[in-house]
Design a protein around this motif. Sequence first.
Motif, mmCIF file in Angstrom:
data_model
loop_
_atom_site.group_PDB
_atom_site.id
_atom_site.type_symbol
_atom_site.label_atom_id
_atom_site.label_comp_id
_atom_site.label_asym_id
_atom_site.label_seq_id
_atom_site.Cartn_x
_atom_site.Cartn_y
_atom_site.Cartn_z
ATOM 1 N N PHE A 14 0.823 -1.206 0.000
ATOM 2 C CA PHE A 14 0.000 0.000 0.000
ATOM 3 C C PHE A 14 0.859 1.258 0.000
ATOM 4 O O PHE A 14 1.929 1.302 0.597
ATOM 5 C CB PHE A 14 -0.910 0.007 1.232
ATOM 6 C CG PHE A 14 -1.913 -1.102 1.214
ATOM 7 C CD1 PHE A 14 -3.097 -0.978 0.502
ATOM 8 C CD2 PHE A 14 -1.659 -2.279 1.889
ATOM 9 C CE1 PHE A 14 -4.021 -2.021 0.486
ATOM 10 C CE2 PHE A 14 -2.575 -3.333 1.869
ATOM 11 C CZ PHE A 14 -3.759 -3.200 1.159
ATOM 12 N N ASP A 49 -2.146 7.565 1.429
ATOM 13 C CA ASP A 49 -3.110 8.501 0.845
ATOM 14 C C ASP A 49 -2.795 9.904 1.369
ATOM 15 O O ASP A 49 -1.763 10.130 2.016
ATOM 16 C CB ASP A 49 -4.538 8.068 1.165
ATOM 17 C CG ASP A 49 -4.788 7.987 2.661
ATOM 18 O OD1 ASP A 49 -4.014 8.612 3.422
ATOM 19 O OD2 ASP A 49 -5.730 7.281 3.072
ATOM 20 N N ALA A 82 -2.185 7.696 5.580
ATOM 21 C CA ALA A 82 -2.511 6.299 5.870
ATOM 22 C C ALA A 82 -2.201 5.427 4.650
ATOM 23 O O ALA A 82 -2.405 5.854 3.496
ATOM 24 C CB ALA A 82 -3.989 6.182 6.228
ATOM 25 N N THR A 97 -3.226 3.190 2.362
ATOM 26 C CA THR A 97 -4.505 2.625 1.915
ATOM 27 C C THR A 97 -4.574 2.376 0.412
ATOM 28 O O THR A 97 -5.475 1.682 -0.057
ATOM 29 C CB THR A 97 -5.658 3.575 2.280
ATOM 30 O OG1 THR A 97 -5.419 4.843 1.648
ATOM 31 C CG2 THR A 97 -5.778 3.751 3.779
#
Lengths: 824, 232
Positions: A407, A410, A414, A416
């Motif tokens: 990941f 963002d 985080a 995500t």
Amino acid sequence: MNRKERTMKKSPITIILLFASLFLPALLFSQEKPAPPASPAPATHGSVEFGVRGVTGDVYGRPDLPFTPSLLNSKFNEYGDRRTGFFVRKFDLHFDDVLGSKNYVELKSQSTFYKNQSFLATFGRYRKFKFQFRYDEIPHIFTNTARSLYVQTSRGVLTILPATKQILQDRSSTVCATPPCTAAQINISLPGFVLTQVVPGENFITPSLQRKAGTGLASWDITPDWNVSFLFSRENEVGTRPIGLLFNPSPSASASSQPSSVSGRQSPGTGAEVPEPIDYFNNTVRVMTEYGKKDWGIRVGYTGSFFQNNTNSLLFDNPFATADVAVQLIPNGTGGCTTTGGRPNCVIGAVPSRGQVDLWPDNDAHYLSFAGTFGLTKYLQVVGSVNPGWLRQNDPFLPYSANSQIFFADSSGALTIPATDLSLLPARSLNGKKQTLAMNYTAVFSPLKNVEVKAAYRHYDYNNNTQVLTLIPILGDTIGGNTAATAQLTPGTATSGSGAAEDTAARTTGFNKKTFELSGDWFFTKNSSVRFGYEGEWFDRSRRDVAHSVEHSFFGAVDLIPRKDLLFRFSARHQDRKPKLYEDEASAGVECDLTILAAARTAGIFPEVHPCGRRFDESARLLDRTDTLLQFNGEKLTLSGSFQTIQQNFNRRGVGSNSHDPLNFLVGSAATTTPYFLYGALKDFSYIYTFDATFAYSPEVSFFAEYTHERYNKRMISRSRSPFATAAPFCSAGGCESANNDWESSYRDLFDTYAAGMDLYLWKKVYLTTYYSLSAGKGQVASRFLGDATRLTAGDPDKFVLVGASAALPYPDTTTRIHELTVV
Amino acid sequence: MEAGGGKNSIPIRFGRDSRNSIEEQNAACLDCHSRGNRMFWKGSPHESRAMACVDCHQVKQERKVALSSDTRYNAPLSEYRGVKKPQPELCLSCHQMRRAQLQRSSHMPYREGKVTCTSCHNPHGTPNPKQLIQSTTNENCLSCHTERSGPFLWEHPPVMENCANCHEAHGTNNPQLLKVRMPRVCDTCHVTSRHPTSPTLLNSIRDFNRGCTNCHSAIHGSNHPSGNMFLR
């Protein structure tokens, strides 16, 4: 099978139709005035070669196979399709004055109807027009004793049968007494299991390529001085070839931190060799016109190349994972995790269920060509050409990773956004643009009948005008977990193994090369001459270690023909290349100087690469080359012998930013080692001797024999440096920044090639030839340490580490022998 | 002689016994054959070495028909008939160093008659170096290996500069026509960076099966956003 494949399958019909269409112009031109009386028909219109083939021999070397490989194995038929039984090898038919016209037609074929077949059909009229069609097939077989776990289930997707995966995964959990097992336990047990239990059940495959190309050419002499031609070629290349690929983006990703000791935490697999599916099309278009008179001529042309890859990427299964596994964090002190630097966690890399690789992108290239030759006076001939080129590529990008468990952050920080999201990329495609410009000018001045002076200037420009994209390449699948963990990488801060920031900008490179040559020939007899010359090359590069280099060359040659049947030729060349400054950006600005190196060491600076490391294509170099040829051409006997040596020496003291002082120990047990002033290639020498003889006993009987001896010697020096294991950067358990960790690799190849045969013509209609050849080669790669074996005391800053598991070992010799005996 | 002439009245005689100079002999041929791939004959290396057209070609003489062989040298199909020997034998009679290279285990299909000297070179001269048909070595190689043309997102500069940095097109004893066996062909440049810094064991993950390209398979250039190490 797609439409294009079906098109290629129809090619024999296409060939026949195209060949038939060649007669069309004959009908058109049949309106012209009747041709003058035809000359007597030639005695023959060609020949057809056919026969019966048998092969005898033995296959050895693969006792592991459950069968005896065919004699017609992949080496025997590497680029061919030689089968036993009846065959048509060639035919060659030629007809002049077809249908009473002045037109000719010619049809040739080679290896007819086999996988290596070729056809050439030509129809035309001399000095008027020509239509030509050729069709070629070229096979290339890599091996016919390979097996693979992988099956292509859809275009560009290679999968492993679930049952096979299950076997491997079950085994991974049962190789130790108390599952889950560690990667180390699995790695010890699994290879033997795979070899004895899995491989025998795999399918045999034949990685091979097949090229099929059809080319049409139309050429028309508009006037006796003016010609226009058009060529179109379409080639299809299909098949598979072996390719090594990684499931993870790097080998270390699968190991991650705390390797081997954490049970059930790591993927035991790193990569696989898979059959890469090949399905290329390439179209080539060439339009050219040329106009010429006796003393001058010009040529203008365009060549376009359009490459299309029908398999743009490859997804391949990881046999040890059925689903992507996220990064795993292990708290310090549990599960075998012991962190350093106060970090709270160990991190285990994410395990991808599939690897993904980008295959060749579609591209197109366009070249213009302007060329001319002009006899300006009786004494001066000028030749010139200007060829600009444009290369384009705009294939869609793949995502950063196929692993959905990696990941990116963002806007809130985080983690995500999965790495599979294409919106993370700065662009959806490269829109790559390169431009090349080649210019060649030559002037040949002949002030006297037996003197010629030549001046040539060449200019080649290679510009990559592609936009510079800043990316976040995923180098380790540890990305995306906890930034505080050991060995943790965070998107945007990818680091190399040294800990230095990785260059994430996909910068373009370019270069410019200018060459000037001046030479003179003096023919002191009708055929004997002497030549002297100079050549200078100025090479400018961007984004490389050497921005500017100059190479001066001096050469000379003597041709002696004291008798009409004797030729002696000798030529020599001396080249001296000097880079203006050698500066590898990874050397952190530290120069290759012992004083500066010592100061950097004291200051705690440890560059990623050794500041004295040199790449052979950029470093200072002396090159010496000589060629000698002696030929005797008697009425019945022909003898010739030749010798060539090329000697490249890179080990130049203080030249091109090399060290002024020896980098190695010159005392102690290492005293016998000659001094060296750089790391990298030191020398590259070759020696080639050839002899051949032919003897014509009579016009019907002749013998020939050939022998060649070749010797290649190369030597390189390196230093084992791995300073990151402990806080003591210059000498740790892993390595030292010391000459005691230097090692060399010498590379030696020896070849002997023999060939002999006989040609026999009997009664004008019977021909017999025998041919035997033996090519025997032996390659050796030897490695050895160059340090001082007496300085091995524990705690010695020059501790020698190239022992035990790090020993410098020679590689196994490689031997090649190819025997061939043919009777026709 | 019906016209009343004799041997000495023939304006040009060819061959080693000729009293005509090489230039005069060649001029007789070039009167008709000066265009096409002969356009740059004047000033070409072979012209400068005083080679005569008849050194390689023969005119209106029946060539002894010799059957071809699968294993000895073959030549691709060609419409040209007037050479004294088929390629590459013709070229090898002077360029003898190449003869053994063509015999190597790693070779392009020269012996098999799919590629020959004139696939890349024009012996009658070109404006380009080494009498190459294309402007540079790379353009020559890329005319068949078009997939490697690029541009790529990540380019390997030595590849873009010269294919001959790593490959010997005339044949070698190493796979893929490499000049030096793996991993040394890579080590000679990448000698002090990352994993080749030690003479790794044969089974080392860092030198997997002694082949750098077993992992760095996109070594000629990668278009993958994570392909900066040419791994994918």
